[in-house]
Write a protein that holds these residues in place. Sequence first.
Motif, PDB file in Angstrom:
ATOM      1  N   ASP A 256       3.483  -6.448   3.641  1.00 53.95           N
ATOM      2  CA  ASP A 256       2.199  -7.004   4.055  1.00 53.95           C
ATOM      3  C   ASP A 256       1.111  -6.756   3.018  1.00 53.95           C
ATOM      4  OD1 ASP A 256       2.633  -7.731   7.153  1.00 53.95           O
ATOM      5  OD2 ASP A 256       3.766  -5.923   6.638  1.00 53.95           O
ATOM      6  N   VAL A 257       1.319  -5.736   2.198  1.00 52.69           N
ATOM      7  CA  VAL A 257       0.363  -5.374   1.156  1.00 52.69           C
ATOM      8  C   VAL A 257       1.100  -4.488   0.159  1.00 52.69           C
ATOM      9  CG1 VAL A 257      -0.470  -3.300   2.354  1.00 52.69           C
ATOM     10  CG2 VAL A 257      -2.033  -4.560   0.817  1.00 52.69           C
ATOM     11  N   LEU A 348      -7.460  -0.853  -1.674  1.00 52.04           N
ATOM     12  CA  LEU A 348      -6.397  -1.210  -0.739  1.00 52.04           C
ATOM     13  C   LEU A 348      -6.975  -1.532   0.644  1.00 52.04           C
ATOM     14  CD1 LEU A 348      -3.363  -1.412   0.015  1.00 52.04           C
ATOM     15  CD2 LEU A 348      -3.457   1.029   0.573  1.00 52.04           C
ATOM     16  N   SER A 349      -7.899  -0.717   1.106  1.00 52.01           N
ATOM     17  CA  SER A 349      -8.488  -0.924   2.436  1.00 52.01           C
ATOM     18  C   SER A 349      -9.157  -2.286   2.543  1.00 52.01           C
ATOM     19  CB  SER A 349      -9.507   0.186   2.732  1.00 52.01           C
ATOM     20  OG  SER A 349      -8.881   1.458   2.742  1.00 52.01           O
ATOM     21  N   GLY A 354      -5.371  -9.998   6.844  1.00 50.94           N
ATOM     22  CA  GLY A 354      -6.409 -10.658   7.623  1.00 50.94           C
ATOM     23  C   GLY A 354      -7.804 -10.518   7.065  1.00 50.94           C
ATOM     24  N   SER A 355      -7.992  -9.694   6.041  1.00 52.77           N
ATOM     25  CA  SER A 355      -9.320  -9.483   5.461  1.00 52.77           C
ATOM     26  C   SER A 355      -9.704 -10.658   4.564  1.00 52.77           C
ATOM     27  CB  SER A 355      -9.339  -8.196   4.646  1.00 52.77           C
ATOM     28  OG  SER A 355      -8.488  -8.326   3.519  1.00 52.77           O
ATOM     29  N   LYS A 360      -8.675 -14.390  -0.127  1.00 56.66           N
ATOM     30  CA  LYS A 360      -9.065 -14.837  -1.465  1.00 56.66           C
ATOM     31  C   LYS A 360      -7.894 -14.703  -2.435  1.00 56.66           C
ATOM     32  CE  LYS A 360     -12.142 -13.870  -5.345  1.00 56.66           C
ATOM     33  NZ  LYS A 360     -13.144 -12.942  -5.919  1.00 56.66           N
ATOM     34  N   GLN A 361      -7.165 -13.590  -2.334  1.00 53.38           N
ATOM     35  CA  GLN A 361      -5.996 -13.409  -3.200  1.00 53.38           C
ATOM     36  C   GLN A 361      -4.977 -14.515  -2.968  1.00 53.38           C
ATOM     37  OE1 GLN A 361      -3.884  -9.808  -3.877  1.00 53.38           O
ATOM     38  NE2 GLN A 361      -5.718  -8.527  -3.902  1.00 53.38           N
ATOM     39  N   LEU A 362      -4.683 -14.807  -1.722  1.00 50.19           N
ATOM     40  CA  LEU A 362      -3.677 -15.813  -1.413  1.00 50.19           C
ATOM     41  C   LEU A 362      -4.089 -17.180  -1.944  1.00 50.19           C
ATOM     42  CD1 LEU A 362      -2.749 -14.761   2.241  1.00 50.19           C
ATOM     43  CD2 LEU A 362      -1.556 -14.205   0.119  1.00 50.19           C
TER      44      LEU A 362
END
Length: 394
Positions: A256-257, A348-349, A354-355, A360-362
């Motif tokens: 997920d991260v 990381l936080s 969902g943030s 933006k990264q996606l």
Amino acid sequence: MNYFFSAGEASGDLHAAQVIAALRKLDPDARFTFLGGDLMAEAAGCKPLIHYRDMAFMGFTEVLKHLPEIFRNMRVAREAIASRRPDVVVLVDYPGFNLKLAGYARKLGLKTVYYIAPKVWAWKEYRVKTLAKVTDRLLAILPFEPEWFGKRGLTVDYVGNPSVEEMDRALAGMESGEDFRKRHGLDSRPILALVPGSRKGEIAANLPVMDAVARLHPQLQAVVAGAPGIDPATYIKYTGFPVIEGTTLSLMAQSDVALVTSGTASLECALAGTPQVVCYRSVGWKWAHDLFTHILKIPYVSLPNLIAGPVDAEARRRENAKRHEPRGYIIPEMLVHQCNVDEVNAALSAILPGSPAAEKQLSGYKEMRRRLSTGQSAARNAAEIIYEVAENHD
């Protein structure tokens, strides 16, 4: 025909194996001698002359400590080239070693192809002159490289990026998330992938920070990506989290991260569609960071940021002016003294599932994929050029 390949690390082994497989389809009678790893051995049907785990030394101190092995490896490689006189010598990344080997091959009158152009646009630009002298063909895997090299008098073929098809292949054959978790004994919590690099020096420098950050997020399930050729006991020194070997692509895709040491892995993580923080720590001193950013000629160090970032010169200059700041165009880059528990944890936080930063990264990943695409296999494109050079070796 007779081919000689030289790949000095895990990513080179992966990419070269795909090219070797493509060459065998073009040239059923192909014979291979190579420096590389298990994937190349499987593709070529023979063992490596030298395994890359006996070549992958990082940093001045480690290189100095292993000079006898480096000299021995060069001697063994040269003797093999001189005795077997391959139709073409193919150098795969790893420029410190491979540029010297290419020069030796050219002195013998042999043809050379450099696959995965050295990243001289980042630093050591003086190597451009060496590349021009020792290579017959230079093959690039990043879309901005032909223009950069062209301005300096070199003709470069962009063959596409091998990580795209490698990740697509991994995604297409991937097991379900439930099966992945069951096979590796994982629970139902979201997965945090820790990808500390493929060299012992990288692992020692980066994994302790990654481990400490992961412990601040008990709601996440941290899993370490074990690199090929690295003794599992190496990881025990720096972490108590489970280590999964030989499935880094699958791990990143199922996660997920991720916390990822800068390099090919950051590109693979982006292709897998997993939000990430890029970490790179050799020493923790600010003066080392300032020296590092002064030497670099680029605004970012991670491939996704470089590929998806501004393409025009003025925009790149503006981004370059901000390179001392702990940020990235898409991916946050925590470098040297910024690669500490507090700052990496904050980055990381901010990108947890969902943030807005994760979204933006996606979005940036989609633009990166668009720029990388050629619609054809990078390995096949590279193999066709190598085969052509080998056919015309006289």
